[in-house]
Design a protein around this motif. Sequence first.
Motif, short mmCIF file in Angstrom:
data_model
loop_
_atom_site.label_atom_id
_atom_site.label_comp_id
_atom_site.label_asym_id
_atom_site.label_seq_id
_atom_site.Cartn_x
_atom_site.Cartn_y
_atom_site.Cartn_z
N ARG A 2 0.54 -1.33 -0.04
CA ARG A 2 -0.58 -0.39 0.05
C ARG A 2 1.10 1.50 0.08
O ARG A 2 2.20 1.19 0.75
N ASP A 6 -2.48 5.48 1.36
CA ASP A 6 -3.94 4.36 1.81
C ASP A 6 -3.55 4.15 2.87
O ASP A 6 -4.42 4.24 3.48
N ARG A 7 -2.40 3.78 3.42
CA ARG A 7 -2.10 4.13 4.67
C ARG A 7 -3.09 4.67 5.71
O ARG A 7 -3.30 4.72 6.36
N HIS A 10 -6.66 4.50 5.31
CA HIS A 10 -7.26 2.97 5.61
C HIS A 10 -7.11 3.61 7.38
O HIS A 10 -8.23 3.32 8.00
N ALA A 11 -6.30 4.06 8.31
CA ALA A 11 -5.81 4.63 9.49
C ALA A 11 -7.05 5.47 10.11
O ALA A 11 -7.75 5.03 10.80
N ASN A 52 -1.61 1.94 13.89
CA ASN A 52 -1.95 1.50 13.31
C ASN A 52 -1.15 1.55 12.07
O ASN A 52 -1.28 0.53 11.78
N TYR A 53 -0.17 2.58 11.72
CA TYR A 53 0.14 3.02 10.69
C TYR A 53 1.80 1.93 10.87
O TYR A 53 1.96 1.58 9.77
N ASN A 56 1.32 -1.65 10.68
CA ASN A 56 0.76 -2.13 9.32
C ASN A 56 1.90 -2.41 8.71
O ASN A 56 1.62 -2.89 7.92
N LEU A 57 2.49 -1.15 8.47
CA LEU A 57 3.73 -1.74 7.69
C LEU A 57 5.11 -2.22 8.72
O LEU A 57 5.40 -3.30 6.95
N ASP A 60 3.00 -5.74 6.59
CA ASP A 60 3.39 -6.23 5.86
C ASP A 60 5.05 -6.33 4.91
O ASP A 60 4.92 -7.48 4.08
N THR A 70 1.27 -9.55 0.72
CA THR A 70 1.26 -8.25 1.57
C THR A 70 -0.92 -9.71 1.92
O THR A 70 -1.27 -8.96 1.98
N ASN A 126 -11.04 -4.35 7.84
CA ASN A 126 -9.62 -4.57 7.45
C ASN A 126 -10.34 -5.41 5.93
O ASN A 126 -9.76 -5.17 4.97
#
Length: 145
Positions: A2, A6-7, A10-11, A52-53, A56-57, A60, A70, A126
């Motif tokens: 992503r 986009d991240r 999402h967050a 979250n950011y 998820n980084l 992934d 991913t 998600n």
Amino acid sequence: MRTIADRIRHALSFEIIGLILMIPLGALLFSMPAQDIGVVGIVSATVATAWNYLYNLVFDHVMQRSRGTTQKTTGVRIVHAVLFELGLLVVLMPFIAWYLHVSLAHALIMDVSFALFYVVYAFVFNWCYDRLFPLPEWKKAQAAE
């Protein structure tokens, strides 16, 4: 993987929708003023947004290295959601006890309740997010099947 934009989408969408659901439910469940649950929710959402950011980084990158993709299976989604919430539990429980003037045991019960809500919410959110905003690599994988 992503993009940064986009991240961020999402967050932020995750936290805003989560607050809209959590504040009235928390106030009702714990018989506390919505304002107090709202403050706990907003502080928690702020901490959770940053977590979250970052989470998820890293998740992934680990998936990309270990699996070459991913794309998440149902089992991976469950592990993803549970680990995310456990990280938040460690940070947020002392804040909840302090702000609401409750014992650590009471804060633990509240935090676990919020975490259980968010585990289910994170799984559903998600899954829906990935359906609304699929990555090109996933489309290629589906076409190859």
